[in-house]
Design an enzyme around this catalytic site. Structure first.
Site, PDB file in Angstrom:
ATOM      1  N   HIS A 123       0.768  -1.246   0.027  1.00  0.00           N
ATOM      2  CA  HIS A 123      -0.074   0.034  -0.048  1.00  0.00           C
ATOM      3  C   HIS A 123       0.837   1.180   0.235  1.00  0.00           C
ATOM      4  O   HIS A 123       1.887   1.649   0.576  1.00  0.00           O
ATOM      5  CB  HIS A 123      -1.005  -0.111   1.400  1.00  0.00           C
ATOM      6  N   ASP A 124       0.456   2.211  -0.718  1.00  0.00           N
ATOM      7  CA  ASP A 124       1.080   3.703  -0.732  1.00  0.00           C
ATOM      8  C   ASP A 124       2.295   3.629  -1.474  1.00  0.00           C
ATOM      9  O   ASP A 124       2.918   4.738  -1.330  1.00  0.00           O
ATOM     10  CB  ASP A 124       0.825   4.181   0.591  1.00  0.00           C
ATOM     11  N   GLY A 141       5.302  -1.184   2.570  1.00  0.00           N
ATOM     12  CA  GLY A 141       4.069   0.252   2.076  1.00  0.00           C
ATOM     13  C   GLY A 141       5.118   1.205   2.496  1.00  0.00           C
ATOM     14  O   GLY A 141       6.166   1.639   2.999  1.00  0.00           O
TER      15      GLY A 141
END
Length: 268
Positions: A123-124, A141
């Site tokens: 994520h991200d 992440g």
């Protein structure tokens, strides 16, 4: 989606947007909020869901999972997204997770990337163009990966790490600190060298490479504090683009840990 080729066993949910020439192979699944650009292909058994956009010409191989909720206990269902660029190749069992509220709500992968089997982008993350992740590479992440970065097999990148453009990460390496542009990081934990082979392959000339090597020695192997050495290298090599990129990268670190050569110390 009039000319899309969708296998009878595939599931395409109502609302999905399909570009011209899209091909969706057997037992694949496309979610309602997915956009597939022109000539995207899901070979078979691939899942693309969530608020995900796939650029034109990208191919996704069996058992890839793109867009399912991130592996982050802080995620609570926010409508975050994934953007994947054009002409990427996403091989078997790759996993890519959307962003989170705490990280900007977006996971982004650039154009012309190759994600080999079983690699993971969390994520991200922000991944640049022409990046290669070999088998079983894991990007945790919030990491930022520059253009033309290459990873050998079975590397791991800790969360929030930055890796500068044209760097190379050797196989089986654990990266827990920022890697400068044009660097070569190898080991567990990784140590730094210059990615000289990669620079030559990308067409950088001897003069630019020699300047970079001189600046590398000044910054990481010289006397005085790291901050002073960086400032001196900026003055000595003013107008030399490769060195200026490295200096800018280090200055933007703002106290973050840097990946260093074996015989260097971060005495900033």
């Amino acid at each position: 989606m009039t000319d899309a080729q969708i296998h009878p066993t595939a599931i395409v949910e109502s609302g999905a947007r399909l570009g011209a020439g899209v091909r969706i192979g057997p037992f694949s699944m496309v979610g309602a909020n997915v956009t597939l650009g022109d000539n995207v292909e899901l070979v078979s058994h691939a899942v693309v869901t969530g608020r995900t956009t796939i650029g034109a010409g990208t191919r996704i191989f069996p058992f890839a999972s793109i867009g399912h909720q991130p592996q982050d206990l802080k995620y609570h269902g926010e409508e975050s997204r994934i953007e994947i660029g054009e002409r990427c190749t996403i091989r078997e069992s790759v996993t890519i997770n959307p962003g989170t509220e705490g990280g900007g709500m977006l996971t982004k992968i650039g154009n012309d990337c190759l994600l080999m089997a079983c690699s993971h982008v969390a994520h991200d993350c922000q991944v640049g163009n022409n990046v290669i992740l070999a088998n079983y590479v894991g990007i945790a992440g919030h990491s930022i990966i520059g253009d033309y970065v290459g990873f050998g097999g079975m590397c791991a990148v800790r969360q929030f790490v930055r890796i500068g453009s044209y760097a190379f990460i050797g196989a089986h390496s654990m990266i827990d600190a920022d890697v400068i542009p044009y660097g070569l990081a190898v080991g567990n934990r990784a140590h730094l060298r210059l990615n000289l082979v990669g620079l030559k392959r990308r067409g950088f000339g001897p003069e630019a490479i020699n300047s970079l090597r001189a600046a590398y020695r000044e910054i990481f192997l010289g006397d005085g504090t790291l901050r002073a050495r960086v400032e001196q290298a900026a003055l000595t090599h003013k107008g030399e683009p490769l060195v200026e990129n490295v200096v800018s990268f280090i200055e933007a670190s703002k106290g973050r840990q840097l990946c260093l050569p074996l015989n260097a110390q971060d005495d900033s």
